[in-house]
Design an enzyme around this catalytic site. Structure first.
Site, PDB file in Angstrom:
ATOM      1  N   ASN A   1      -6.006  -6.745   1.429  1.00  0.00           N
ATOM      2  CA  ASN A   1      -5.440  -5.436   1.093  1.00  0.00           C
ATOM      3  C   ASN A   1      -6.609  -4.529   0.755  1.00  0.00           C
ATOM      4  O   ASN A   1      -7.208  -4.648  -0.311  1.00  0.00           O
ATOM      5  CB  ASN A   1      -4.499  -5.565  -0.119  1.00  0.00           C
ATOM      6  CG  ASN A   1      -4.046  -4.197  -0.625  1.00  0.00           C
ATOM      7  OD1 ASN A   1      -4.115  -3.209   0.120  1.00  0.00           O
ATOM      8  ND2 ASN A   1      -3.600  -4.129  -1.866  1.00  0.00           N
TER       9      ASN A   1
ATOM     10  N   LYS B   1      -6.652  -1.451   0.116  1.00  0.00           N
ATOM     11  CA  LYS B   1      -6.306  -0.355  -0.812  1.00  0.00           C
ATOM     12  C   LYS B   1      -6.856   0.970  -0.256  1.00  0.00           C
ATOM     13  O   LYS B   1      -6.906   1.128   0.954  1.00  0.00           O
ATOM     14  CB  LYS B   1      -6.847  -0.647  -2.210  1.00  0.00           C
ATOM     15  CG  LYS B   1      -6.547  -2.078  -2.681  1.00  0.00           C
ATOM     16  CD  LYS B   1      -6.737  -2.237  -4.144  1.00  0.00           C
ATOM     17  CE  LYS B   1      -6.675  -3.708  -4.505  1.00  0.00           C
ATOM     18  NZ  LYS B   1      -6.232  -3.945  -5.852  1.00  0.00           N
TER      19      LYS B   1
ATOM     20  N   HIS C   1       3.686  -3.312  -3.676  1.00  0.00           N
ATOM     21  CA  HIS C   1       2.457  -3.631  -4.402  1.00  0.00           C
ATOM     22  C   HIS C   1       2.515  -3.020  -5.803  1.00  0.00           C
ATOM     23  O   HIS C   1       3.045  -1.927  -5.989  1.00  0.00           O
ATOM     24  CB  HIS C   1       1.237  -3.099  -3.640  1.00  0.00           C
ATOM     25  CG  HIS C   1      -0.046  -3.647  -4.162  1.00  0.00           C
ATOM     26  ND1 HIS C   1      -0.659  -3.133  -5.280  1.00  0.00           N
ATOM     27  CD2 HIS C   1      -0.808  -4.685  -3.753  1.00  0.00           C
ATOM     28  CE1 HIS C   1      -1.756  -3.838  -5.524  1.00  0.00           C
ATOM     29  NE2 HIS C   1      -1.864  -4.778  -4.609  1.00  0.00           N
TER      30      HIS C   1
ATOM     31  N   GLU D   1       0.404  -1.585  -7.578  1.00  0.00           N
ATOM     32  CA  GLU D   1      -0.205  -0.252  -7.744  1.00  0.00           C
ATOM     33  C   GLU D   1       0.770   0.838  -7.303  1.00  0.00           C
ATOM     34  O   GLU D   1       0.779   1.933  -7.855  1.00  0.00           O
ATOM     35  CB  GLU D   1      -1.530  -0.182  -6.969  1.00  0.00           C
ATOM     36  CG  GLU D   1      -2.607  -0.987  -7.674  1.00  0.00           C
ATOM     37  CD  GLU D   1      -3.687  -1.542  -6.765  1.00  0.00           C
ATOM     38  OE1 GLU D   1      -3.796  -1.114  -5.601  1.00  0.00           O
ATOM     39  OE2 GLU D   1      -4.426  -2.442  -7.236  1.00  0.00           O
TER      40      GLU D   1
ATOM     41  N   GLU E   1       1.818 -11.714  -7.420  1.00  0.00           N
ATOM     42  CA  GLU E   1       0.613 -11.063  -7.913  1.00  0.00           C
ATOM     43  C   GLU E   1       0.794 -10.645  -9.371  1.00  0.00           C
ATOM     44  O   GLU E   1       1.360  -9.577  -9.645  1.00  0.00           O
ATOM     45  CB  GLU E   1       0.318  -9.813  -7.084  1.00  0.00           C
ATOM     46  CG  GLU E   1       0.055 -10.076  -5.630  1.00  0.00           C
ATOM     47  CD  GLU E   1      -0.893  -9.045  -5.044  1.00  0.00           C
ATOM     48  OE1 GLU E   1      -1.930  -9.451  -4.537  1.00  0.00           O
ATOM     49  OE2 GLU E   1      -0.611  -7.842  -5.130  1.00  0.00           O
TER      50      GLU E   1
ATOM     51  N   GLY F   1      -7.441  -6.805  -9.603  1.00  0.00           N
ATOM     52  CA  GLY F   1      -8.599  -5.932  -9.759  1.00  0.00           C
ATOM     53  C   GLY F   1      -9.281  -6.055 -11.112  1.00  0.00           C
ATOM     54  O   GLY F   1     -10.111  -5.220 -11.475  1.00  0.00           O
TER      55      GLY F   1
ATOM     56  N   SER G   1      -7.352 -11.170  -8.014  1.00  0.00           N
ATOM     57  CA  SER G   1      -8.751 -11.591  -8.176  1.00  0.00           C
ATOM     58  C   SER G   1      -9.051 -12.934  -7.515  1.00  0.00           C
ATOM     59  O   SER G   1      -9.881 -13.701  -8.016  1.00  0.00           O
ATOM     60  CB  SER G   1      -9.143 -11.606  -9.664  1.00  0.00           C
ATOM     61  OG  SER G   1      -9.030 -10.300 -10.209  1.00  0.00           O
TER      62      SER G   1
HETATM   63  C1  PEP Z   1      -4.369  -6.806  -4.400  1.00  0.00           C
HETATM   64  O1  PEP Z   1      -4.732  -5.656  -4.252  1.00  0.00           O
HETATM   65  O2  PEP Z   1      -3.280  -7.192  -3.948  1.00  0.00           O
HETATM   66  C2  PEP Z   1      -5.230  -7.720  -5.139  1.00  0.00           C
HETATM   67  C3  PEP Z   1      -4.851  -8.962  -5.334  1.00  0.00           C
HETATM   68  O3  PEP Z   1      -6.417  -7.206  -5.572  1.00  0.00           O
HETATM   69  P1  PEP Z   1      -7.666  -8.044  -6.169  1.00  0.00           P
HETATM   70  O4  PEP Z   1      -7.878  -9.219  -5.263  1.00  0.00           O
HETATM   71  O5  PEP Z   1      -8.813  -7.082  -6.152  1.00  0.00           O
HETATM   72  O6  PEP Z   1      -7.276  -8.472  -7.550  1.00  0.00           O
END
Ligand code: PEP
Length: 255
Positions: free
Chosen positions: A13, A15, A98, A100, A170, A176, A216
Site C-alpha cells: 500500500n 499510500k 483502510h 487512514e 490491521e 506506520g 509495520s
Molecule cells: C498500511 O498502510 O496498510 C500499513 C500496514 O502500513 P505500515 O506497513 O507502514 O504500518
C-alpha cells in the site's frame, strides 16, 4: 487449518507516495526483486500512478491495485473514482476501509461495505481492512470490534464473491508506527476472523479466504508473522516503498 487451501498474498500500500515518474522507477526495481515468487504480489498505488503501474507490470508477476474506490457507478461526485474506471485501466485489486480513510475521511463500516460491494460487482478483488485502535485493544474489545467491522463490510457479499475478497487485519496502533503486533496477537485475531467467516459462509469458504496481517510488517519480522497458521499474507505500507525490503517479505511469503 490448511494454508494450502488459500492464496498467500503480499500487497503493498503505497499510500500518498510517489509521483508517476517515481512509481515507474520503483517498479523497475520491484520487478527483479519479486520475480519467481511463490505467492501473489500486488502493488496498490495512488490513482495517478495506476496507468504507469499497469503498463510497467505487464508480463510480470506483479498485480496492480488502487487504494480506494467510490461506491456509485457514475455521477456528480467530484474528485471520486468508480470501480468501472479502475477496471477499464486494467486494475485488478482495490483496498477498502483502510484505517487512514476511516480516520481522516469519515469512512464508516457502512461505506466500507458499499465500496466493497461496488468493487466486487465491477469484477475487482477487494482487500477489506479491519482493525482496532490502541484504546479498543486496551479496553479488551478487539475481537468484538473486528468481528463487527468484518461482518458489516461483508453484508450482502455472496459466497461466490468471497473468492475475490481478502481480509486485512490491521491493528491501527501498528500502522506506520514501527510497533508491530506480536505474531501471536496477529494469529489470534486472524483466527477469530476466520471463525466468523465459518459462521457467515461455512468451512469451505472460510478456509479458502486469504487473511492478511498489516501493521509495520517489514523485512525483519515478516518470517515470523507469515509463519502463523491463519496469517496468509501481508498488507505492507512503509516497507513496500523499498524494493529490497518488499522483495524480502515476498520471499518470506514464498516459503
Ligand atoms: C498500511 O498502510 O496498510 C500499513 C500496514 O502500513 P505500515 O506497513 O507502514 O504500518
Amino acid at each position: 487449518m490448511n494454508k494450502s487451501l488459500r492464496k498467500t498474498v503480499i500487497a503493498g500500500n503505497w499510500k500518498m507516495n510517489k509521483t508517476a515518474t517515481e512509481a515507474a522507477a520503483l517498479i523497475e526495481q520491484l520487478i527483479p526483486a519479486v520475480e519467481g515468487a511463490d505467492c501473489e504480489v500486488v502493488i496498490c498505488t495512488p490513482y495517478t500512478s495506476l496507468v504507469t503501474a499497469v503498463e510497467k507490470t505487464k508480463g510480470t508477476n506483479i498485480h496492480v491495485g488502487a487504494e480506494n474506490v467510490h461506491f456509485e457507478k457514475s455521477g456528480a461526485y467530484t474528485g471520486e473514482i468508480s470501480a468501472d474506471m479502475l477496471v477499464d485501466l486494467g486494475v485488478e485489486y482495490v483496498i477498502t476501509g483502510h484505517s487512514e480513510r476511516r480516520q481522516y475521511f469519515a469512512e464508516t463500516d457502512e461505506t466500507v461495505n458499499k465500496r466493497t460491494k461496488a468493487a466486487l460487482e465491477a469484477g475487482l478483488k477487494a482487500i477489506v481492512c479491519v482493525g482496532e485502535s490502541l484504546a479498543q485493544r486496551e479496553q479488551g474489545v478487539t475481537e468484538e470490534l473486528v468481528r463487527m467491522q468484518t461482518k458489516i463490510a461483508l453484508q450482502n457479499v455472496s459466497a461466490e464473491e468471497m473468492s475475490r475478497v481478502i481480509i486485512a487485519y490491521e491493528p491501527v496502533w501498528a500502522i506506520g508506527t514501527g510497533r508491530t503486533a506480536t505474531a501471536e496477537q496477529a494469529q489470534e485475531v486472524c483466527a477469530a476472523i476466520r471463525k466468523l467467516l465459518v459462521e457467515l459462509y461455512g468451512e469451505t469458504v472460510a478456509q479458502a479466504t486469504t487473511i492478511q496481517y498489516g501493521g509495520s510488517m517489514n523485512a525483519g519480522n515478516a518470517d515470523e508473522l507469515l509463519g502463523k497458521a491463519d496469517v496468509d499474507g501481508g498488507l505492507i505500507g512503509g516497507a513496500s516503498l523499498k524494493a529490497a525490503d518488499f522483495g524480502t517479505i515476498v520471499k518470506a511469503a514464498s516459503k
